[in-house]
Design a protein around this motif. Structure first.
Motif, PDB file in Angstrom:
ATOM      1  N   LEU A 100       4.004   1.553  -1.112  1.00 46.04           N
ATOM      2  CA  LEU A 100       4.651   1.675  -2.425  1.00 46.04           C
ATOM      3  C   LEU A 100       3.659   2.118  -3.488  1.00 46.04           C
ATOM      4  O   LEU A 100       3.971   2.934  -4.340  1.00 46.04           O
ATOM      5  CB  LEU A 100       5.297   0.343  -2.824  1.00 46.04           C
ATOM      6  CG  LEU A 100       6.516  -0.073  -2.007  1.00 46.04           C
ATOM      7  CD1 LEU A 100       6.998  -1.441  -2.442  1.00 46.04           C
ATOM      8  CD2 LEU A 100       7.629   0.955  -2.131  1.00 46.04           C
ATOM      9  N   GLN A 101       2.451   1.575  -3.419  1.00 51.83           N
ATOM     10  CA  GLN A 101       1.422   1.956  -4.375  1.00 51.83           C
ATOM     11  C   GLN A 101       1.072   3.434  -4.204  1.00 51.83           C
ATOM     12  O   GLN A 101       0.901   4.154  -5.184  1.00 51.83           O
ATOM     13  CB  GLN A 101       0.189   1.085  -4.178  1.00 51.83           C
ATOM     14  CG  GLN A 101      -0.870   1.283  -5.225  1.00 51.83           C
ATOM     15  CD  GLN A 101      -2.037   0.339  -5.008  1.00 51.83           C
ATOM     16  OE1 GLN A 101      -2.246  -0.160  -3.909  1.00 51.83           O
ATOM     17  NE2 GLN A 101      -2.792   0.105  -6.053  1.00 51.83           N
ATOM     18  N   PHE A 116       3.751   9.899  -7.284  1.00 52.49           N
ATOM     19  CA  PHE A 116       4.762  10.269  -8.273  1.00 52.49           C
ATOM     20  C   PHE A 116       4.111  10.495  -9.643  1.00 52.49           C
ATOM     21  O   PHE A 116       4.422  11.465 -10.342  1.00 52.49           O
ATOM     22  CB  PHE A 116       5.824   9.162  -8.352  1.00 52.49           C
ATOM     23  CG  PHE A 116       6.908   9.418  -9.346  1.00 52.49           C
ATOM     24  CD1 PHE A 116       7.812  10.457  -9.162  1.00 52.49           C
ATOM     25  CD2 PHE A 116       7.034   8.620 -10.476  1.00 52.49           C
ATOM     26  CE1 PHE A 116       8.824  10.695 -10.079  1.00 52.49           C
ATOM     27  CE2 PHE A 116       8.024   8.855 -11.398  1.00 52.49           C
ATOM     28  CZ  PHE A 116       8.926   9.890 -11.204  1.00 52.49           C
ATOM     29  N   VAL A 117       3.157   9.622 -10.002  1.00 51.11           N
ATOM     30  CA  VAL A 117       2.467   9.763 -11.285  1.00 51.11           C
ATOM     31  C   VAL A 117       1.644  11.043 -11.298  1.00 51.11           C
ATOM     32  O   VAL A 117       1.628  11.786 -12.292  1.00 51.11           O
ATOM     33  CB  VAL A 117       1.575   8.518 -11.552  1.00 51.11           C
ATOM     34  CG1 VAL A 117       0.641   8.742 -12.729  1.00 51.11           C
ATOM     35  CG2 VAL A 117       2.451   7.294 -11.799  1.00 51.11           C
ATOM     36  N   ARG A 118       0.975  11.362 -10.186  1.00 49.58           N
ATOM     37  CA  ARG A 118       0.206  12.612 -10.115  1.00 49.58           C
ATOM     38  C   ARG A 118       1.118  13.827 -10.241  1.00 49.58           C
ATOM     39  O   ARG A 118       0.788  14.806 -10.925  1.00 49.58           O
ATOM     40  CB  ARG A 118      -0.570  12.676  -8.790  1.00 49.58           C
ATOM     41  CG  ARG A 118      -1.947  12.070  -8.919  1.00 49.58           C
ATOM     42  CD  ARG A 118      -2.796  12.308  -7.683  1.00 49.58           C
ATOM     43  NE  ARG A 118      -2.951  11.007  -7.022  1.00 49.58           N
ATOM     44  CZ  ARG A 118      -2.518  10.679  -5.831  1.00 49.58           C
ATOM     45  NH1 ARG A 118      -1.920  11.559  -5.084  1.00 49.58           N
ATOM     46  NH2 ARG A 118      -2.683   9.468  -5.365  1.00 49.58           N
ATOM     47  N   ASN A 172       0.824  -1.209   0.000  1.00 45.92           N
ATOM     48  CA  ASN A 172       0.000   0.000   0.000  1.00 45.92           C
ATOM     49  C   ASN A 172       0.859   1.259   0.000  1.00 45.92           C
ATOM     50  O   ASN A 172       0.551   2.226  -0.695  1.00 45.92           O
ATOM     51  CB  ASN A 172      -0.935   0.007   1.207  1.00 45.92           C
ATOM     52  CG  ASN A 172      -2.047  -1.010   1.069  1.00 45.92           C
ATOM     53  OD1 ASN A 172      -2.391  -1.412  -0.028  1.00 45.92           O
ATOM     54  ND2 ASN A 172      -2.590  -1.424   2.196  1.00 45.92           N
ATOM     55  N   THR A 176       3.074   5.759  -3.019  1.00 47.20           N
ATOM     56  CA  THR A 176       4.225   6.526  -3.477  1.00 47.20           C
ATOM     57  C   THR A 176       4.236   6.603  -5.002  1.00 47.20           C
ATOM     58  O   THR A 176       4.463   7.672  -5.580  1.00 47.20           O
ATOM     59  CB  THR A 176       5.533   5.874  -2.978  1.00 47.20           C
ATOM     60  OG1 THR A 176       5.475   5.782  -1.561  1.00 47.20           O
ATOM     61  CG2 THR A 176       6.746   6.675  -3.376  1.00 47.20           C
ATOM     62  N   ILE A 177       3.986   5.499  -5.646  1.00 47.20           N
ATOM     63  CA  ILE A 177       3.983   5.478  -7.111  1.00 47.20           C
ATOM     64  C   ILE A 177       2.842   6.330  -7.659  1.00 47.20           C
ATOM     65  O   ILE A 177       3.036   7.115  -8.599  1.00 47.20           O
ATOM     66  CB  ILE A 177       3.890   4.019  -7.628  1.00 47.20           C
ATOM     67  CG1 ILE A 177       5.181   3.272  -7.297  1.00 47.20           C
ATOM     68  CG2 ILE A 177       3.613   3.974  -9.118  1.00 47.20           C
ATOM     69  CD1 ILE A 177       5.124   1.784  -7.541  1.00 47.20           C
ATOM     70  N   SER A 178       1.651   6.212  -7.078  1.00 43.57           N
ATOM     71  CA  SER A 178       0.525   7.011  -7.578  1.00 43.57           C
ATOM     72  C   SER A 178       0.774   8.498  -7.316  1.00 43.57           C
ATOM     73  O   SER A 178       0.425   9.340  -8.140  1.00 43.57           O
ATOM     74  CB  SER A 178      -0.798   6.564  -6.960  1.00 43.57           C
ATOM     75  OG  SER A 178      -0.782   6.760  -5.565  1.00 43.57           O
TER      76      SER A 178
END
Length: 176
Positions: free
Chosen positions: A152-153, A159-161, A150, A155-157
């Motif tokens: 990592l998810q 970063f994408v935003r 959760n 953090t990645i989302s």
């Protein structure tokens, strides 16, 4: 009972005592044959075996099997429950049956090599089953892993935003 018959009973009970890690002893006085059959069926479903044993023969079998601690429980009409893989399920079946049929009196038993009383059998019966305990351990072990996923998810989302906002800002700056 003939001597050879007694010897066969002693050998069978000694073998069962050696094979079972957990054994419960109870007094079955007052139960009918039909009730005993019903109890045997309930115990068989949990992988246990319910056997009526003469005290003298049971004492000799306990000596042969190295379960001398059990001899103190062999008084009066005695039934021995030899537990299979899940002693909690057998304890639950006995305790549930004793709750609905007060004639069945739990005396105690051996859990591994430790002598337990009737209260110990009831406490064992109150534990969750083996499958539930395994599921709880697996759930506890999986919890940190799912938490990491959760994070990592997230953090990645995030970063994408952020990349999306930078792209929008550059697009707006390039248009102006």
């Amino acid at each position: 009972m003939l001597r050879k018959d007694k010897e066969a009973v002693i050998a069978e009970v000694a073998e069962q005592l050696s094979a079972a890690d957990t054994v419960f002893v109870s007094d079955y006085r007052g139960l009918t044959v039909a009730q005993l059959s019903e109890l045997r069926t309930a115990l068989r479903a949990s992988g246990a075996r319910f056997t009526i044993v003469k005290n003298t023969l049971g004492g000799i079998a306990a000596d042969r099997a190295g379960r001398v601690e059990l001899k103190g429980l062999l008084t009066g009409p005695t039934a021995v429950t030899f537990c299979g893989e899940d002693p909690v399920a057998a304890a639950k079946a006995l305790a549930d049956y004793a709750r609905t049929h007060p004639e069945l009196e739990l005396r105690g038993g051996l859990l591994e090599r430790s002598l337990i009383g009737a209260d110990g059998v009831r406490v064992l019966a109150s534990l969750p089953s083996r499958d539930v305990l395994i599921a709880q351990v697996v759930g506890t072990m999986a919890s940190p892993i799912s938490g990491l996923v959760n994070v990592l998810q997230g953090t990645i989302s995030g970063f994408v935003r952020a990349l999306g906002q930078v792209a929008e800002q550059r697009a707006a700056a390039g248009e102006a």
